[in-house]
Every structure is written in structure tokens, then in C-alpha cells.
Motif scaffolding. Structure first.
Motif, PDB file in Angstrom:
ATOM      1  N   ILE A  60       1.010  -1.100  -0.016  1.00  0.00           N
ATOM      2  CA  ILE A  60       0.171   0.279   0.064  1.00  0.00           C
ATOM      3  C   ILE A  60       0.869   1.509  -0.362  1.00  0.00           C
ATOM      4  CG2 ILE A  60      -2.223   2.098   1.272  1.00  0.00           C
ATOM      5  CD1 ILE A  60      -2.305  -1.379   2.727  1.00  0.00           C
ATOM      6  N   ILE A  61       0.720   1.705  -0.766  1.00  0.00           N
ATOM      7  CA  ILE A  61       1.274   3.058  -0.730  1.00  0.00           C
ATOM      8  C   ILE A  61       0.338   4.690  -0.595  1.00  0.00           C
ATOM      9  CG2 ILE A  61       2.583   5.171  -2.223  1.00  0.00           C
ATOM     10  CD1 ILE A  61       4.035   2.949  -3.477  1.00  0.00           C
ATOM     11  N   THR A  62       0.256   5.232   0.538  1.00  0.00           N
ATOM     12  CA  THR A  62      -0.586   6.775   0.494  1.00  0.00           C
ATOM     13  C   THR A  62      -0.020   7.979   0.788  1.00  0.00           C
ATOM     14  OG1 THR A  62      -2.147   5.193   2.202  1.00  0.00           O
ATOM     15  CG2 THR A  62      -2.419   6.620   2.645  1.00  0.00           C
ATOM     16  N   PHE A  63      -0.553   8.926  -0.424  1.00  0.00           N
ATOM     17  CA  PHE A  63      -0.101   9.821   0.118  1.00  0.00           C
ATOM     18  C   PHE A  63      -1.459  10.774   1.106  1.00  0.00           C
ATOM     19  CE2 PHE A  63       0.997   8.273  -3.951  1.00  0.00           C
ATOM     20  CZ  PHE A  63       2.299   8.611  -3.575  1.00  0.00           C
ATOM     21  N   GLN A  64      -1.013  11.749   2.119  1.00  0.00           N
ATOM     22  CA  GLN A  64      -1.447  12.113   2.960  1.00  0.00           C
ATOM     23  C   GLN A  64      -1.090  13.301   3.204  1.00  0.00           C
ATOM     24  OE1 GLN A  64      -5.090  11.164   4.175  1.00  0.00           O
ATOM     25  NE2 GLN A  64      -4.975  13.255   5.582  1.00  0.00           N
ATOM     26  N   SER A  65      -1.903  14.430   3.382  1.00  0.00           N
ATOM     27  CA  SER A  65      -2.076  15.415   3.616  1.00  0.00           C
ATOM     28  C   SER A  65      -2.301  15.777   5.284  1.00  0.00           C
ATOM     29  CB  SER A  65      -2.880  17.142   3.994  1.00  0.00           C
ATOM     30  OG  SER A  65      -2.538  18.060   4.695  1.00  0.00           O
ATOM     31  N   ILE A  66      -0.666  16.082   6.275  1.00  0.00           N
ATOM     32  CA  ILE A  66      -1.061  15.604   7.439  1.00  0.00           C
ATOM     33  C   ILE A  66      -2.230  16.716   7.905  1.00  0.00           C
ATOM     34  CG2 ILE A  66       0.492  18.192   8.080  1.00  0.00           C
ATOM     35  CD1 ILE A  66       2.113  15.567  10.213  1.00  0.00           C
ATOM     36  N   HIS A  81       4.898  -1.578   2.034  1.00  0.00           N
ATOM     37  CA  HIS A  81       3.959  -0.077   1.215  1.00  0.00           C
ATOM     38  C   HIS A  81       4.755   1.103   2.599  1.00  0.00           C
ATOM     39  CE1 HIS A  81       1.358  -3.697   2.899  1.00  0.00           C
ATOM     40  NE2 HIS A  81       1.761  -4.003   3.628  1.00  0.00           N
ATOM     41  N   GLU A  82       4.695   2.041   2.116  1.00  0.00           N
ATOM     42  CA  GLU A  82       4.682   3.403   2.423  1.00  0.00           C
ATOM     43  C   GLU A  82       3.827   4.527   2.922  1.00  0.00           C
ATOM     44  OE1 GLU A  82       7.578   7.089   0.243  1.00  0.00           O
ATOM     45  OE2 GLU A  82       7.485   5.248  -1.226  1.00  0.00           O
ATOM     46  N   LEU A  83       4.055   5.613   3.550  1.00  0.00           N
ATOM     47  CA  LEU A  83       2.834   6.043   3.690  1.00  0.00           C
ATOM     48  C   LEU A  83       3.831   7.644   3.732  1.00  0.00           C
ATOM     49  CD1 LEU A  83       0.708   7.041   5.351  1.00  0.00           C
ATOM     50  CD2 LEU A  83       1.456   7.401   7.472  1.00  0.00           C
ATOM     51  N   ILE A  84       3.446   8.205   2.889  1.00  0.00           N
ATOM     52  CA  ILE A  84       3.911   9.860   2.150  1.00  0.00           C
ATOM     53  C   ILE A  84       3.119  11.082   2.646  1.00  0.00           C
ATOM     54  CG2 ILE A  84       4.412  11.006   0.669  1.00  0.00           C
ATOM     55  CD1 ILE A  84       4.770   8.981  -1.425  1.00  0.00           C
ATOM     56  N   LEU A  85       3.675  11.363   3.800  1.00  0.00           N
ATOM     57  CA  LEU A  85       2.289  12.586   4.380  1.00  0.00           C
ATOM     58  C   LEU A  85       3.433  13.996   3.914  1.00  0.00           C
ATOM     59  CD1 LEU A  85       2.781  11.432   8.610  1.00  0.00           C
ATOM     60  CD2 LEU A  85       0.605  11.547   6.375  1.00  0.00           C
ATOM     61  N   PHE A  86       2.443  14.769   3.482  1.00  0.00           N
ATOM     62  CA  PHE A  86       2.613  16.447   3.290  1.00  0.00           C
ATOM     63  C   PHE A  86       2.405  17.197   4.814  1.00  0.00           C
ATOM     64  CE2 PHE A  86       1.581  14.016  -0.518  1.00  0.00           C
ATOM     65  CZ  PHE A  86       2.748  14.902  -1.838  1.00  0.00           C
ATOM     66  N   ASP A  87       3.309  17.693   4.944  1.00  0.00           N
ATOM     67  CA  ASP A  87       3.157  18.521   5.972  1.00  0.00           C
ATOM     68  C   ASP A  87       2.908  19.777   6.003  1.00  0.00           C
ATOM     69  OD1 ASP A  87       4.335  19.469   8.517  1.00  0.00           O
ATOM     70  OD2 ASP A  87       5.954  19.613   8.331  1.00  0.00           O
ATOM     71  N   GLN A  93      10.709   1.798  15.757  1.00  0.00           N
ATOM     72  CA  GLN A  93      10.669   0.355  14.313  1.00  0.00           C
ATOM     73  C   GLN A  93       8.825   0.653  13.999  1.00  0.00           C
ATOM     74  OE1 GLN A  93      12.243  -3.806  15.588  1.00  0.00           O
ATOM     75  NE2 GLN A  93      13.776  -2.840  14.262  1.00  0.00           N
ATOM     76  N   LEU A  94       9.238   0.829  12.370  1.00  0.00           N
ATOM     77  CA  LEU A  94       7.689   1.198  12.286  1.00  0.00           C
ATOM     78  C   LEU A  94       7.544  -0.441  10.832  1.00  0.00           C
ATOM     79  CD1 LEU A  94       7.597   5.156  11.027  1.00  0.00           C
ATOM     80  CD2 LEU A  94       6.069   4.045  13.311  1.00  0.00           C
ATOM     81  N   PRO A  95       6.252  -0.632  10.559  1.00  0.00           N
ATOM     82  CA  PRO A  95       6.436  -1.849   9.957  1.00  0.00           C
ATOM     83  C   PRO A  95       6.154  -1.357   7.908  1.00  0.00           C
ATOM     84  CG  PRO A  95       4.329  -1.412  10.645  1.00  0.00           C
ATOM     85  CD  PRO A  95       5.355  -0.881  11.271  1.00  0.00           C
ATOM     86  N   PHE A  96       6.216   0.235   7.946  1.00  0.00           N
ATOM     87  CA  PHE A  96       6.422   1.037   6.472  1.00  0.00           C
ATOM     88  C   PHE A  96       6.862   2.053   6.370  1.00  0.00           C
ATOM     89  CE2 PHE A  96       3.863   2.917   9.341  1.00  0.00           C
ATOM     90  CZ  PHE A  96       3.824   3.912   9.709  1.00  0.00           C
ATOM     91  N   THR A  97       7.882   2.535   5.009  1.00  0.00           N
ATOM     92  CA  THR A  97       8.549   3.199   5.073  1.00  0.00           C
ATOM     93  C   THR A  97       7.861   5.137   5.221  1.00  0.00           C
ATOM     94  OG1 THR A  97      10.092   2.415   3.383  1.00  0.00           O
ATOM     95  CG2 THR A  97       9.822   5.285   3.204  1.00  0.00           C
ATOM     96  N   LEU A  98       8.114   5.204   6.285  1.00  0.00           N
ATOM     97  CA  LEU A  98       7.929   7.142   6.596  1.00  0.00           C
ATOM     98  C   LEU A  98       8.724   7.959   5.644  1.00  0.00           C
ATOM     99  CD1 LEU A  98       5.435   8.978   7.328  1.00  0.00           C
ATOM    100  CD2 LEU A  98       7.188   9.110   9.531  1.00  0.00           C
ATOM    101  N   THR A  99       7.197   8.456   4.191  1.00  0.00           N
ATOM    102  CA  THR A  99       7.930  10.010   3.906  1.00  0.00           C
ATOM    103  C   THR A  99       7.074  11.288   3.872  1.00  0.00           C
ATOM    104  OG1 THR A  99       9.071   8.250   1.467  1.00  0.00           O
ATOM    105  CG2 THR A  99       8.541  10.784   1.945  1.00  0.00           C
TER     106      THR A  99
END
Length: 488
Positions: free
Chosen positions: A309-315, A337-343, A370-376
Motif C-alpha cells: 500500500i502506498i498512501t499520499f496524505q496531507s497531515i 508499504h509506504e506512507l507519504i505525509l505532506f506537512d 520501528q515502523l513496519p512501513f517506509t515513512l516519507t
């Protein structure tokens, strides 16, 4: 008087008081709703040809769904549009064919289900739009996948694309039934051993998530190869939980407006502006179904088989719960998996104007060893700069890698992304802040009006809300690189 009788008596009194309080709240809401704008035909007329889950028997196919949709739009064109034209000829009306707000001004019918087929199919993708939305919001993703030789279906979710009253009768069971039909069709059309991707925005992201979770247990549902989620409505505002009760008085004609959270002129060609409480209620029920499915999965084995899962989300998001998304991600088994947060814009001057600071969301993630996903995280290079950098923390790693500049900057006076902005580039003719002027439609993204408050038909807050993503070029390249190939 015995102790038990006393308890019963007190309980009855408390129940009576609570019922009285709740009835008072309902009446106050009902009388307050009468002050809203008048309902028009598009709020009161019910279209009879809309798909419902009960239509999808064993022999019902996606082709049947499209034929059903054609009948629905014939009904819209013959029963609704002529009467709405008599009701109002306002240029601020998407149903007026001469209006710059008409879908025809864009030159394409993005309110209906769209299909694109490449010469040689490398995979299949199902695109799911958000609540009150239409396939228009998925068009850039569609073009992106088509260039990768994917067969593309951008589904019109039941209740959408016609008139707002469609969402007073649509149920989340209708939505997921349509998604399952379309998913089977896309996977079959793409062919065996070809990637099958689902991309969903907002409520469509919730539907994509529920479908993927259901496919772990239901082998009749083709499992996705990958999910792309954009501001997914994994959980919605607490108000939505009350929506079903608040509309109770709408069965009385005197309080019929209490069925609506907002009643606003329909000036957007591809998105309802009026919002019925039933839509909020069904979105809430959908989020509950996701939580129920999450709780039913075994801790390790079934989570292991969930696709990346790759998620793009505004914080900063006033529509969906960002903590709910991070909670779901915390349950994932380590994978791709990757969670991408726009600050938010951390430039010092603008940050001082913020009423609340969503920094705690990042703090909670950063304090997890530790997170089970990549955080960007996409954020300011420094508090003094509008330039943007990417900060990446690989899964299971405690620290971020070195920041990477993206050659992008925050536009002046923009303090954050918005829920409705994430899928649109700045030059989108309808929602962009630098719209394509060659398309002669209403340019909602760069309207700047100044004057006295309370004078406009359109809520001032709607005009202030950002409708496009200034970082879309980077996001587009990120998605392109993550689209699965047949060899994966």
C-alpha cells in the motif's frame, strides 16, 4: 422502597432526561435547518435507474452496470435537466448547458464511468473517486496508467455524477457491490498473471481498503497487486456518527431541510456542493466495516498476504482522520508499504497563524522505534525557507535518511494542502491555481474575491480552500515509478 426499585426508578428518570435532551437537540437542529437555502429539484427528485447492491445477482456483469448507468443518464437528461432549466437559468448552475459550470464546458463527460484500453494490455487498474465526487478527479491517474499500457476503469460510484439527491438513497453496500463488479471485470480484462491495481481517493480509498481486506478471505475476489490511496477515509469526523440521527425529522415536510448538512448552489461541474447527512452516515458505516474487517484478521498470516500500500496524505485534513491512517499502517506486516505525509507550511510567519498544529502526528510516528512501513515526509527545508525537501525513514529503521531537495517550493500564502487538493496539478483548468486558460470553463481554483461577508451565495470558506496540489509533479513521478510491471 427497596434498593432494586430505587435503581429502576433512577434509571427510568435518567433515560427520560436523556430522551428529552436528545429530542431537544433534534428540534433545535430541525428549526436551525429551516434557515438553510431552499431545496431545488436536484435535492428532491429521486432517479429510479441507479444501481443498487440487490441488482448484482449471480448473472449480473459489469456490462450490465454500464447499461444501467446509461439508463440513469438518459433519465437525468429527460426528466431532470429540462425541469431544472425552467427552475433557474443561473450561470452559476452546472445543469444549465450554457453555463461555464456545465460539464460540457470541459469537453468531456467525466461524470460517468470511463474506460481506456491500450493497444497491448500490461495490467489493469480500477480508479475510485471520493464522496460527492466523480471520475473527473481520477483523470490524471488514468492518463498515467494508460501510458504504462494499463487497461483503466474509472468507476462512477452509485449516487454520484447526477444530482445530489442521489446520495440520499445510496448506501455503502451499493458502493462496495459496484467496486466488486468492476474489480472482477478489470482483473479479467487485464488477464492472468498481469498486475491488478486499485487506486482510491477519500471515500474511494476507504472502498479500496475494504475491498483489499475482503479479498484476503473471499477467494472469489481477485486480490490487488498494489493499492494507491489518496487521503483515504479510513475514519471520518465524529459528526458523521450522529448524521443518521440528526436527519430523523426530515420525514416531516416542515423539517425536510434537516436531511442536508449543506444546501449550496451546484456550481461545480463534477462535484456536488450540497451534502446530505445520509452520505456522511454511509461514509461512517463504511469506516466501521473497515474496522470490523481489520479486527477479524489474524495478527500475522493474513496481514502478510496483504498487497503493498502506498498512501499520499496531507497531515492537515479536516475531512478524514490522519491518526486512523497511521493506526492502520501500524498493523501492517513489513513489506513494500509506504506512507507519504505532506506537512503544513512550516515557514515561521505562516505557522504563527495556525489555530492548531498537527505536529503531534509526526511526533507519535517519530517516537516509535520501528515502523513496519517506509515513512516519507514532504516539508520545508528550514523554518525560514519555502523550499521543499523529502525526508525518508525506511521501514524498521529508527532514523531518517539525509533530506533530499525536490526543486519545489510552497506557493506564497498557501499554508497547507487540503483534502480536496491532492489529485489535481496546479494547471488543472477547473481547480488549479494557475489554470489552463485555453479551457473555457469556470476556474474555481484561483477565484479571489474580496468584499463584505455573508453577501455571496457560495460560502467564503469554499473559496479559500486549496483545490490543487503544488507538489503534484513530484507525486506523479513517485506513482509512475511504483506502478507494477508484468515482471514483478
Amino acid at each position: 422502597m427497596s434498593y432494586k426499585k430505587t435503581i429502576v426508578k433512577v434509571s427510568l428518570k435518567l433515560t427520560a432526561i436523556l430522551l428529552l435532551v436528545w429530542l431537544t437537540i433534534l428540534l433545535l437542529y430541525g428549526f436551525q435547518s429551516r434557515k438553510k437555502s431552499d431545496l431545488s429539484l436536484c435535492h428532491t427528485l429521486k432517479l429510479k435507474s441507479e444501481f443498487q447492491a440487490r441488482d448484482a445477482d449471480a448473472d449480473y456483469t459489469f456490462t450490465d452496470y454500464l447499461e444501467n448507468e446509461s439508463r440513469l443518464f438518459e433519465e437525468l437528461n429527460t426528466k431532470v435537466l429540462p425541469r431544472i432549466e425552467q427552475e433557474t437559468q443561473s450561470r452559476l448552475n452546472r445543469y444549465n448547458p450554457d453555463s461555464p459550470c456545465s460539464p460540457a464546458a470541459i469537453g468531456h463527460q467525466y461524470n460517468q464511468t470511463m474506460q481506456w484500453t491500450p493497444d497491448e494490455i500490461a495490467g489493469g487498474v480500477l480508479l475510485l473517486h471520493g464522496l460527492t465526487d466523480s471520475p473527473y478527479s481520477m483523470q490524471y491517474l488514468a492518463k498515467m496508467f494508460l501510458k504504462k499500457d494499463y487497461y483503466v476503469v474509472s468507476l462512477r460510484i452509485p449516487g454520484h455524477g447526477t444530482i445530489p439527491s442521489g446520495l440520499t438513497t445510496a448506501r455503502w453496500a451499493d458502493w462496495i457491490a459496484a467496486v466488486e463488479l468492476a474489480a472482477k471485470h478489470v482483473s479479467l480484462t487485464a488477464g492472468p498473471d498481469k498486475p491488478f491495481v486499485i487506486a482510491g481517493y477519500s471515500n474511494g480509498g476507504a472502498l479500496a481498503t475494504l475491498y483489499a481486506l475482503n479479498s484476503l478471505k473471499n477467494r472469489q475476489l481477485p486480490q490487488p497487486t498494489k493499492l494507491f490511496l489518496f487521503s483515504p477515509a479510513i475514519a471520518v469526523s465524529k459528526f458523521a456518527a450522529l448524521a443518521h440521527q440528526l436527519q430523523a425529522l426530515s420525514v416531516i415536510d416542515y423539517f425536510e431541510k434537516s436531511n442536508w448538512q449543506t444546501i449550496t448552489p451546484e456550481y461545480d461541474p463534477f462535484k456536488y456542493n450540497s451534502f446530505p447527512l445520509m452520505a456522511a452516515s454511509q461514509s461512517y458505516e463504511l469506516s466501521k466495516a473497515i474496522q470490523s474487517r481489520v479486527e477479524s484478521l489474524t495478527p500475522t498470516e493474513q496481514w502478510k498476504t496483504l498487497c503493498p500500500i502506498i498512501t499520499f496524505q496531507s497531515i492537515a485534513d479536516s475531512t478524514v482522520s490522519v491518526p486512523a491512517i497511521t493506526t492502520l499502517y501500524s498493523k501492517l506486516h513489513p513489506g513494500n508499504h509506504e506512507l507519504i505525509l505532506f506537512d503544513v507550511n512550516r515557514a515561521s510567519v505562516l505557522e504563527d497563524f495556525l489555530k492548531s498544529n498537527p505536529q503531534q502526528i509526526l511526533n507519535n510516528l517519530n517516537n516509535t522505534p520501528q515502523l513496519p512501513f517506509t515513512l516519507t515526509v514532504i516539508t520545508n527545508e528550514t523554518p525560514e525557507s519555502l523550499r521543499i525537501v523529502k525526508q525518508t525513514r525506511p521501514q524498521q529503521q529508527p532514523e531518517y535518511e539525509k533530506s533530499e531537495q525536490l526543486n519545489l517550493s510552497w506557493p506564497k500564502q498557501v499554508y497547507s494542502l487540503a483534502h480536496i487538493a491532492i489529485l489535481f496539478p496546479p494547471n488543472d483548468p477547473l481547480y488549479g491555481i494557475t489554470p489552463d486558460e485555453t479551457v473555457h470553463c469556470v476556474h474555481l481554483g484561483n477565484l479571489e474575491m474580496r468584499g463584505e461577508r455573508g453577501l455571496l451565495q457560495i460560502p467564503e470558506a469554499n473559496l479559500m480552500r486549496l483545490r490543487c496540489n503544488p507538489f503534484y509533479p513530484w507525486m506523479q513521478e513517485k506513482i509512475k515509478a511504483a506502478i507494477p510491471t508484468s515482471s514483478e
